[in-house]
Design an enzyme around this catalytic site. Structure first.
Site, PDB file in Angstrom:
ATOM      1  N   GLU A 123      -9.935   6.248   3.169  1.00  0.00           N
ATOM      2  CA  GLU A 123      -9.740   4.929   4.439  1.00  0.00           C
ATOM      3  C   GLU A 123      -9.216   3.698   4.023  1.00  0.00           C
ATOM      4  O   GLU A 123      -8.693   3.608   3.223  1.00  0.00           O
ATOM      5  CB  GLU A 123     -11.005   4.597   3.216  1.00  0.00           C
ATOM      6  CG  GLU A 123     -11.398   3.842   1.919  1.00  0.00           C
ATOM      7  CD  GLU A 123     -10.474   3.760   0.824  1.00  0.00           C
ATOM      8  OE1 GLU A 123     -10.512   5.522   0.662  1.00  0.00           O
ATOM      9  OE2 GLU A 123      -8.885   3.311   0.382  1.00  0.00           O
ATOM     10  N   LYS A 169       0.967  -0.734  -0.163  1.00  0.00           N
ATOM     11  CA  LYS A 169      -0.181  -0.216   0.248  1.00  0.00           C
ATOM     12  C   LYS A 169       0.987   1.371  -0.458  1.00  0.00           C
ATOM     13  O   LYS A 169       0.151   2.237  -0.566  1.00  0.00           O
ATOM     14  CB  LYS A 169      -1.080   0.003   0.976  1.00  0.00           C
ATOM     15  CG  LYS A 169      -1.740  -1.190   0.834  1.00  0.00           C
ATOM     16  CD  LYS A 169      -2.842  -0.745  -0.109  1.00  0.00           C
ATOM     17  CE  LYS A 169      -4.537  -1.917   0.541  1.00  0.00           C
ATOM     18  NZ  LYS A 169      -5.084  -1.837  -0.633  1.00  0.00           N
ATOM     19  N   SER A 173       1.582  -9.885  -0.967  1.00  0.00           N
ATOM     20  CA  SER A 173       1.375  -8.453  -0.919  1.00  0.00           C
ATOM     21  C   SER A 173       1.723  -7.451   0.778  1.00  0.00           C
ATOM     22  O   SER A 173       1.831  -6.252   0.822  1.00  0.00           O
ATOM     23  CB  SER A 173       0.143  -8.134  -0.473  1.00  0.00           C
ATOM     24  OG  SER A 173      -0.719  -8.881  -0.031  1.00  0.00           O
TER      25      SER A 173
HETATM   26  C1  LIG Z   1      -1.447  -6.715   2.991  1.00  0.00           C
HETATM   27  C2  LIG Z   1      -2.798  -6.553   1.801  1.00  0.00           C
HETATM   28  N1  LIG Z   1      -2.854  -7.226   0.976  1.00  0.00           N
HETATM   29  C3  LIG Z   1      -3.881  -7.246   0.050  1.00  0.00           C
HETATM   30  C4  LIG Z   1      -5.071  -6.462   0.077  1.00  0.00           C
HETATM   31  C5  LIG Z   1      -5.656  -6.099  -0.749  1.00  0.00           C
HETATM   32  O1  LIG Z   1      -6.086  -5.121  -1.629  1.00  0.00           O
HETATM   33  P1  LIG Z   1      -6.099  -4.617  -2.752  1.00  0.00           P
HETATM   34  O2  LIG Z   1      -6.449  -6.046  -3.596  1.00  0.00           O
HETATM   35  O3  LIG Z   1      -6.091  -3.404  -3.024  1.00  0.00           O
HETATM   36  O4  LIG Z   1      -4.288  -4.720  -3.118  1.00  0.00           O
HETATM   37  C6  LIG Z   1      -4.602  -5.789   1.697  1.00  0.00           C
HETATM   38  C7  LIG Z   1      -5.620  -4.487   1.932  1.00  0.00           C
HETATM   39  O5  LIG Z   1      -5.934  -3.867   3.526  1.00  0.00           O
HETATM   40  C8  LIG Z   1      -3.300  -5.792   2.610  1.00  0.00           C
HETATM   41  O6  LIG Z   1      -3.512  -4.853   3.341  1.00  0.00           O
END
Ligand SMILES: Cc1ncc(COP(=O)(O)O)c(C=O)c1O
Length: 446
Positions: free
Chosen positions: A140, A118, A407
């Site tokens: 948000e 993020k 992620s």
């Molecule tokens: C570590 C992590 N991965 C994935 C996501 C999912 O969001 P996005 O689909 O926008 O990557 C989040 C959302 O807060 C997150 O904190």
């Protein structure tokens, strides 16, 4: 229309963070969204008249600064020195050997400052807010990662920050609420609707309408009205750009599969984007199947939803026959969203990407496997991608490669995992109270 921050990736210096020589394979032949922000039948700008001017202003600023060498240089410098990029790719050899079959590689976004992908996007949007002369940012958040990332960049650049968060998510992600407060942000609990991410988005939009002159809305995923889905994707596409260079270095070639979890879809778009023109690389998005895709308790908008309009864009939504948004469920707050970024809707319909589900139980199992076998504690969101990769690996030969976007890291999820295992995470009541501690202003600190 695709803006030059992305559009000329082969030209040295035009990328946010690619190495000087640039990747040898460049995205060509794919130039979405169009000038009106549409990805085929999806995307667009569905907002109140009062926001039209703000969005025009934002589009103009992004068009200007995404080609401005000074802006690009500052963005790249922040990603390097503040975020800690590039993040490495790691060969999960022991997990691969345990599964048997294809080799699993992890793109380590969990190692970024603040613990998730993020931050890439929030740095970009905060730099834009600074250029646009907006001293106040709002955001948000669901899992709290985007809220933490926004509070972090607000502190970094000396801006006021207000974060909207569903009260249900605040309970699930108390540690991140405390982090945001430590970083000087005001966290506003949202009590409407399901008290989760979609309600927080509604409140943030409302705030923006009333404070549009001095406020920049940092959207945390590839959703919202144009230009957000494009802009958030562009800022996050640094992930895939790095992979294009790193995979040949570590594995001698590009992967056969790129797998990422999909909530709103920003980490998935970030790693997919530069792979779109490579048809031999299969793109797989993993949605939260919750208690099962046919249980009615999941957040699989692409697999069980239908097209409609939410939060300023047209996309796949979980809705009833009257267009009312239906309740979602996922163990992981970051995937608990009834919509999805419009570019994913397009990639699904076009067949360029495929979308599957992983249940709460499968994600939990993958979480524990990753901890015990690789010594990495993944975010519950990322554990969904990992769960699918583990299943997929068993069906593919050892010569094939699966690249998973890890992620984020799982520190924020420890209490959820503990509770799911019937354990008490907080050893003392004072720890629980600390996670709900007061903001600076509430404590009378100016
Ligand atoms: C570590 C992590 N991965 C994935 C996501 C999912 O969001 P996005 O689909 O926008 O990557 C989040 C959302 O807060 C997150 O904190």
């Amino acid at each position: 229309m695709t803006l030059p921050l992305y559009a000329a990736p082969a030209a040295p210096g035009s990328l946010p963070s690619a190495p000087a020589q640039g990747p040898s394979t460049t995205p060509t032949g794919y130039a979405l969204p169009d000038a009106t922000g549409h990805f085929g039948a999806y995307g667009g700008t569905f907002v109140a008249e009062t926001l039209m001017h703000a969005l025009d202003e934002l589009r103009a600023a992004y068009a200007k600064y995404s080609v401005d060498p000074e802006f690009i240089a500052e963005f790249r410098s922040e990603l390097k020195h503040f975020v800690g990029r590039p993040s490495p790719i790691y060969h999960a050899k022991r997990l691969s050997a345990r599964q048997g079959g294809a080799q699993i590689y992890l793109k380590r976004e969990d190692l970024n400052h603040t613990g998730a992908h993020k931050i890439n996007n929030t740095v970009g949007q905060a730099l834009l807010a600074k250029r646009m002369g907006k001293p106040r940012v709002i955001a948000e958040t669901g899992a709290g990662q985007h809220g933490v990332a926004s509070a972090t960049v607000a502190a970094r650049f000396g801006m006021q920050c207000v974060v909207y968060m569903g009260s249900e998510d605040m309970g699930r992600q108390a540690a991140n609420v405390y982090r945001m407060k430590l970083l000087g942000a005001e966290v506003v609990p949202v009590e409407s609707g399901s008290k989760t991410l979609k309600d927080a988005l509604n409140e943030a939009m409302r705030d923006w309408v009333t404070h549009v002159e001095d406020t920049f809305y940092i959207i945390g995923t590839v959703a919202g009205p144009h230009p957000y889905p494009m802009m958030v994707r562009d800022f996050n596409s640094v992930v895939g750009k790095e992979c294009l260079v790193q995979m040949p270095e570590i594995a001698g070639r590009q992967p056969d599969y790129v797998v990422a979890c999909v909530g709103g879809g920003s980490n998935a778009m970030g790693i997919f984007y530069d792979y779109i023109p490579l048809p031999e690389v299969r793109l797989v998005g993993v949605e939260a199947a919750g208690l099962g895709l046919d249980s009615g308790q999941h957040a699989a908008s692409l697999q069980r939803g239908t097209p409609g309009v939410l939060h300023g864009n047209r996309t796949y939504l979980l809705q009833d026959a009257n267009g009312q948004i239906t309740a979602t469920h996922s163990l992981s707050a970051g995937l608990d969203y009834p919509g999805v970024g419009p570019e994913h809707a397009f990639l699904k319909d076009s067949g360029r990407a495929e979308y599957v589900g992983a249940t709460d139980a499968e994600a939990l199992r993958a979480f524990h496997d990753c901890c015990e076998i690789e010594g990495i504690i993944p975010a519950l969101e990322s554990s969904h991608a990992l769960a699918h990769a583990l299943k997929l690996a068993q069906t593919r030969p050892a010569s094939e490669i699966i690249l998973v976007n890890l992620s984020g890291r799982g520190d924020k999820d420890l209490h959820i995992v503990a509770e799911a295992s019937g354990l008490e995470f907080f050893c003392r009541d004072s720890c629980r109270r600390a996670s709900q501690a007061l903001t600076r202003s509430e404590r009378g600190v100016s």
